[in-house]
Design an enzyme around this catalytic site. Sequence first.
Site, PDB file in Angstrom:
ATOM      1  N   LYS A 107       0.807  -1.216   0.000  1.00 17.28           N
ATOM      2  CA  LYS A 107       0.000   0.000   0.000  1.00 17.28           C
ATOM      3  C   LYS A 107       0.845   1.274   0.000  1.00 17.28           C
ATOM      4  O   LYS A 107       0.304   2.369  -0.159  1.00 17.28           O
ATOM      5  CB  LYS A 107      -0.957  -0.007   1.192  1.00 17.28           C
ATOM      6  CG  LYS A 107      -1.963  -1.137   1.083  1.00 17.28           C
ATOM      7  CD  LYS A 107      -2.972  -1.109   2.197  1.00 17.28           C
ATOM      8  CE  LYS A 107      -3.993  -2.206   2.063  1.00 17.28           C
ATOM      9  NZ  LYS A 107      -3.532  -3.491   2.624  1.00 17.28           N
TER      10      LYS A 107
HETATM   11  C1  LIG Z   1      -4.324  -4.563   2.232  1.00 16.48           C
HETATM   12  C2  LIG Z   1      -3.645  -5.863   2.131  1.00 16.48           C
HETATM   13  C3  LIG Z   1      -4.165  -6.926   1.376  1.00 16.48           C
HETATM   14  C4  LIG Z   1      -5.499  -6.810   0.659  1.00 16.48           C
HETATM   15  O1  LIG Z   1      -5.490  -5.863  -0.361  1.00 16.48           O
HETATM   16  P1  LIG Z   1      -6.859  -5.270  -0.933  1.00 16.48           P
HETATM   17  O2  LIG Z   1      -6.483  -4.240  -1.907  1.00 16.48           O
HETATM   18  O3  LIG Z   1      -7.594  -4.708   0.245  1.00 16.48           O
HETATM   19  O4  LIG Z   1      -7.595  -6.420  -1.530  1.00 16.48           O
HETATM   20  C5  LIG Z   1      -3.443  -8.095   1.282  1.00 16.48           C
HETATM   21  N1  LIG Z   1      -2.275  -8.243   1.933  1.00 16.48           N
HETATM   22  C6  LIG Z   1      -1.749  -7.263   2.681  1.00 16.48           C
HETATM   23  C7  LIG Z   1      -0.470  -7.510   3.382  1.00 16.48           C
HETATM   24  C8  LIG Z   1      -2.405  -6.056   2.803  1.00 16.48           C
HETATM   25  O5  LIG Z   1      -1.872  -5.086   3.560  1.00 16.48           O
END
Ligand SMILES: *Cc1c(COP(=O)(O)O)cnc(C)c1O
Length: 433
Positions: A107
Amino acid sequence: MKYYSTNKQASEATLEEAVAKGLAADKGLFMPYAIKPLPQEFYDSIDTLSFQEIAYRVADAFFGEDVPADTLKQIVYDTLSFDVPLVQMTENIYSLELFHGPTLAFKDVGGRFMARLLGYFIKKEGKKRVNVLVATSGDTGSAVANGLLGVEGIHVYVLYPKGKVSEIQEKQFTTLGQNITALEIDGTFDDCQALMKSAFMDKELNEHLQLTSANSINVARFLPQAFYYFYAYAQLKRAGKADNAVICVPSGNFGNITAGLFGKRMGLPVKRFIASNNRNDIFYQYLQTGVYTPRPSIATIANAMDVGDPSNFARVLDLYGGSHEAISADISGATYNDEQIAETMKEIWKNEHYLLDPHGACGFRALQEGLKPDETGVFLETAHPAKFKDTVEKIIGEAVEIPEKLQAFMRGEKKSLPMSKDFADFKKYLMEI
Ligand SMILES: *Cc1c(COP(=O)(O)O)cnc(C)c1O
């Protein structure tokens, strides 16, 4: 480019409005009117381009009409100051390591891109302070808070479920200070998400404050994640393995995979996608039955995927005109319980000496089980295993080394504001800002 709402009841928005509001007035999610295909020449030479060059071409297709070229280029290049390597694990399975950014989770790219884009708009318009709300099940809060830390004109409120995020995750957004405030909610992630959505819908609150969301409902947060898919393809092509590419995405709120689906719409030659779930397998059930039934989330060891009503499902539906058949043609599903996740982590550590985090393990396993002989699979390794130190150590029975970037967070002092899950309390707090 203009944006419409998936609920089709709100008036259209400019990019700036979509980013500054997060959610449309009818509670729908913003969608760009056009998803522009990139020319064949780009795909032919993609393996000769850098991550930043590829990302800029993709960003230009989405944001080029609304942001001057040199500014957009700067935003993309500043955002991507780290690499996203593709690591071969078995004959046909590759890990795309998305955890080399500042908070060691995928993210970071969306968080950093959104911070810079919002910063640009605030400066350009001389806007009053923008208050960013972000609900987190663990990783979003840290990526967004670190992305937006110190950006002038922005204050970030991180809503997180008390006792349901790992200590390392918590430290990454409760120790920052400056323009970051952590709100420790006595509830689940779904409660945090509901509080945030209620705040956007509250007329009085919105007259008092400029509020936006930094969750993947925000176009500036989720769209830049498309960069990953193009870069994965470029690296596969370099390795001579780009035919019949399958990309598997550990999914919670479905922002990441939706960005990949946008990529496919732009012509990226990905054969199909797999959405891998933990026991919160609402999407998996949808694929099986054609009926979408949200339900309260349950806690698992892949906690960033503990989502009971994935917000970007609305975008997936919209993208495929609501057709279950069309969705099923492009995406298949998988679902794993904690025992299966642990088993995979243990096995892959022992046999391949590759340490998966619990989320990446869902991705790897779905490829291991679902890949056809002529396909090449890439799963997105969404976080560094050290972010889930206690869980990982318990599973593999060995100590996990903590990267220096994480150790630095651990030394900070936690500061958070405890709060109930009642909207009235949250509203009262925001009204007093
Ligand atoms: C946020 C996250 C996900 C899921 O991603 P989405 O975009 O919400 O589907 C998977 N793995 C990790 C480590 C995350 O931080």
